[in-house]
Motif scaffolding. Structure first.
Motif, PDB file in Angstrom:
ATOM      1  N   UNK A  33      -6.839  -1.196   4.883  1.00 56.85           N
ATOM      2  CA  UNK A  33      -6.491  -0.017   5.673  1.00 56.85           C
ATOM      3  C   UNK A  33      -5.745   0.961   4.780  1.00 56.85           C
ATOM      4  N   UNK A  34      -5.886   2.235   5.091  1.00 58.76           N
ATOM      5  CA  UNK A  34      -5.162   3.273   4.364  1.00 58.76           C
ATOM      6  C   UNK A  34      -4.465   4.170   5.371  1.00 58.76           C
ATOM      7  N   UNK A  35      -3.335   4.786   4.971  1.00 63.29           N
ATOM      8  CA  UNK A  35      -2.761   4.800   3.634  1.00 63.29           C
ATOM      9  C   UNK A  35      -2.153   3.462   3.247  1.00 63.29           C
ATOM     10  N   UNK A  36      -2.189   3.192   1.956  1.00 63.67           N
ATOM     11  CA  UNK A  36      -1.568   2.001   1.398  1.00 63.67           C
ATOM     12  C   UNK A  36      -1.075   2.375   0.009  1.00 63.67           C
ATOM     13  N   UNK A  37      -0.121   1.628  -0.502  1.00 67.76           N
ATOM     14  CA  UNK A  37       0.404   1.973  -1.823  1.00 67.76           C
ATOM     15  C   UNK A  37       0.989   0.757  -2.518  1.00 67.76           C
ATOM     16  N   UNK A  38       1.100   0.880  -3.828  1.00 61.27           N
ATOM     17  CA  UNK A  38       1.703  -0.146  -4.683  1.00 61.27           C
ATOM     18  C   UNK A  38       2.671   0.559  -5.624  1.00 61.27           C
ATOM     19  N   UNK A  39       3.885   0.059  -5.715  1.00 59.54           N
ATOM     20  CA  UNK A  39       4.843   0.606  -6.671  1.00 59.54           C
ATOM     21  C   UNK A  39       4.969  -0.364  -7.836  1.00 59.54           C
ATOM     22  N   UNK A  40       4.730   0.140  -9.026  1.00 59.83           N
ATOM     23  CA  UNK A  40       4.796  -0.689 -10.240  1.00 59.83           C
ATOM     24  C   UNK A  40       6.001  -0.300 -11.079  1.00 59.83           C
TER      25      UNK A  40
END
Length: 326
Positions: free
Chosen positions: A293-300
């Motif tokens: 599903x979106x929105x989705x995010x990853x913080x690196x």
């Protein structure tokens, strides 16, 4: 009850649960109501139209036990929820007064608290409280069906390990598969490299931007996704606030129309790196990172290690404030 939160979010896919059960609801509607819509949480379709006569209505339904239903008065922006459990209940849609089984009283209490919540954070807290208080019934299953996409990986994993009875409800059929998809981007793991094209058609690897000594938000979005576009001002504000410190955003689009994708970037002034293979839900980004599903995010982090998932709204700003100190 005023409809202050999204009914669309309630209507997630589900399956039949238990044996068919006869269930009756006797209610009082708004004085102007002529008809009501009866919907099953677990579908995107109206089950039937309920007629209102002299301000009252009766629902006689034969549904699998444990089915969670919504009765809605769209004209007057009112709704109530109930669980099919074979025990007759009464409700007043004007005052939210409910008389019925303990399970239905608990669901009514939960729904009322959700409608009074002023922010998404407050709604999440209400749902968490509802989940903790109802581990053995459909109320807990409903709460989890709404919480699963906002829980952290560790939090969701811990809930599944409890193996509570509510997890056997069909509203929770997607919980374990979703956790498996989260494992592809679990905090503590390294980002996975993929290659897509920018808006000029030039191919780039994600590793050109991630793991280069700065914090990077990998943002999964699409121009056709309403919630994504609603979130963009928040992403933009945080990008502008922290870019001087090296913070970067890489947008991985689920678009399939190149013109719509490019137009959204220009019109919304999304001035960070954008990549896509224009393959809609078949995009390599979805396959590699288990995005459902979106929105989705990853913080690196600066090394490319994933440190947080799905930071939307105030959660993104709070995390970056924690990192950068302002």
């Amino acid at each position: 009850m005023k409809r202050l939160f999204s009914l669309a979010a309630l209507l997630a896919a589900a399956l039949p649960f238990m044996a068919q059960t006869q269930f009756t609801v006797k209610g009082t509607a708004h004085k102007d109501a002529k008809t009501l819509a009866l919907m099953e949480i677990g579908t995107n379709q109206q089950n039937e139209t309920i007629n209102v006569t002299n301000g009252t209505f009766t629902i006689n339904t034969d549904k699998p036990e444990g089915t969670v239903m919504v009765i809605m008065d769209a004209q007057n922006n009112l709704f109530n929820m109930f669980v099919v459990d074979g025990k007759e209940m009464t409700l007043d849609m004007n005052t939210d007064e409910v008389k019925g089984s303990a399970q239905n009283m608990a669901l009514a209490k939960l729904a009322l608290a959700m409608s009074k919540a002023k922010t998404e954070t407050e709604q999440e807290e209400v749902l968490r409280q509802g989940l903790a208080a109802n581990p053995n019934n459909a109320v807990g299953a409903f709460a989890m069906s709404q919480l699963m996409y906002v829980m952290s990986y560790d939090e969701l994993k811990a809930e599944i390990e409890k193996d509570a009875p509510y997890l056997k409800h069909p509203l929770c059929a997607k919980v374990k598969p979703y956790l498996e998809s989260l494992a592809l981007r679990a905090p503590g793991t390294m980002f996975k490299d993929i290659e897509e094209a920018d808006t000029l058609g030039n191919s780039h690897k994600l590793s050109e931007y991630v793991g280069k000594g700065n914090y990077v938000l990998i943002d999964f979005w699409a121009s056709w996704c309403g919630p994504c576009m609603m979130e963009m001002p928040n992403v933009k504000a945080n990008f502008e606030k922290y870019k001087a410190k090296g913070f970067n955003v890489v947008g991985l689009s689920f678009d399939r129309n190149a013109d719509a994708w490019k137009k959204a970037i220009v019109e919304k002034e999304l001035n960070w790196t954008h990549l896509s293979d224009l393959k809609f839900w078949q995009t390599i980004a979805a396959q590699t990172y288990g995005i459902r599903s979106i929105p989705s995010s990853i913080l690196c982090d600066p090394t490319g290690k994933i440190i947080a998932l799905d930071l939307r709204g105030e959660k993104l700003g709070n995390k970056l404030k924690e990192i950068y100190g302002f």
